[in-house]
Design a protein around this motif. Sequence first.
Motif, short mmCIF file in Angstrom:
data_model
loop_
_atom_site.label_atom_id
_atom_site.label_comp_id
_atom_site.label_asym_id
_atom_site.label_seq_id
_atom_site.Cartn_x
_atom_site.Cartn_y
_atom_site.Cartn_z
N ARG A 7 16.06 -2.28 -10.61
CA ARG A 7 15.77 -2.29 -9.18
C ARG A 7 16.96 -2.83 -8.41
N LYS A 8 17.36 -2.12 -7.37
CA LYS A 8 18.52 -2.51 -6.56
C LYS A 8 18.10 -3.13 -5.24
N ASP A 9 16.89 -2.88 -4.80
CA ASP A 9 16.43 -3.40 -3.52
C ASP A 9 15.45 -4.54 -3.75
N HIS A 10 15.45 -5.46 -2.82
CA HIS A 10 14.53 -6.60 -2.88
C HIS A 10 13.76 -6.65 -1.57
N PRO A 11 12.45 -6.59 -1.64
CA PRO A 11 11.67 -6.62 -0.38
C PRO A 11 11.78 -7.99 0.27
N LEU A 12 11.76 -7.98 1.58
CA LEU A 12 11.79 -9.20 2.37
C LEU A 12 10.71 -9.06 3.44
N SER A 13 9.82 -10.01 3.49
CA SER A 13 8.72 -9.92 4.43
C SER A 13 8.78 -11.10 5.39
N MET A 14 8.53 -10.83 6.68
CA MET A 14 8.52 -11.88 7.69
C MET A 14 7.32 -11.68 8.60
N ARG A 15 6.81 -12.76 9.09
CA ARG A 15 5.76 -12.71 10.10
C ARG A 15 6.40 -13.10 11.42
N LEU A 16 6.35 -12.17 12.37
CA LEU A 16 6.99 -12.40 13.66
C LEU A 16 5.99 -12.16 14.78
N PRO A 17 6.14 -12.90 15.87
CA PRO A 17 5.28 -12.66 17.03
C PRO A 17 5.59 -11.30 17.66
N ASP A 18 4.60 -10.76 18.37
CA ASP A 18 4.76 -9.45 19.02
C ASP A 18 5.99 -9.40 19.92
N ALA A 19 6.28 -10.50 20.62
CA ALA A 19 7.42 -10.52 21.54
C ALA A 19 8.74 -10.34 20.77
N ASP A 20 8.84 -10.96 19.59
CA ASP A 20 10.06 -10.82 18.78
C ASP A 20 10.19 -9.39 18.28
N ILE A 21 9.11 -8.81 17.82
CA ILE A 21 9.13 -7.42 17.33
C ILE A 21 9.54 -6.49 18.47
N ALA A 22 9.01 -6.73 19.65
CA ALA A 22 9.32 -5.87 20.79
C ALA A 22 10.81 -5.89 21.12
N ILE A 23 11.40 -7.08 21.13
CA ILE A 23 12.82 -7.16 21.47
C ILE A 23 13.69 -6.58 20.35
N ILE A 24 13.29 -6.79 19.11
CA ILE A 24 14.03 -6.20 17.98
C ILE A 24 13.93 -4.68 18.04
#
Length: 100
Positions: A7-24
């Motif tokens: 496996r070459k990829d490693h999953p990365l999971s984050m919990r972000l508020p809606d406002a952060d997701i919107a700006i990203i």
Amino acid sequence: MPRPAERKDHPLSMRLPDADIAIIDRAATLRGRSRTDFVREAAVRAAEEVLMESLPVRMSPEGFNAFLNALSAPARPVPEMVELLRRSAPWESDAAPARS
């Protein structure tokens, strides 16, 4: 029997508020990138900056002396920079109202 692929990829999971997701998402869209690509690039860039700030600079004694000599030498004007600094900024003009 075939060996499982490494496996070459490693999953990365984050919990972000809606406002952060919107700006990203907005920034990623402006760059024409996916959210994942945008976040990965930003995280790697930030990590590289931190590492570059903390890595020691190694050089030979001769190289260090050359570095100190370059720092101690008188500054020399760079013609392109001199010309640039003589120009007025775009927001500065003779027609601009005087401030009181």
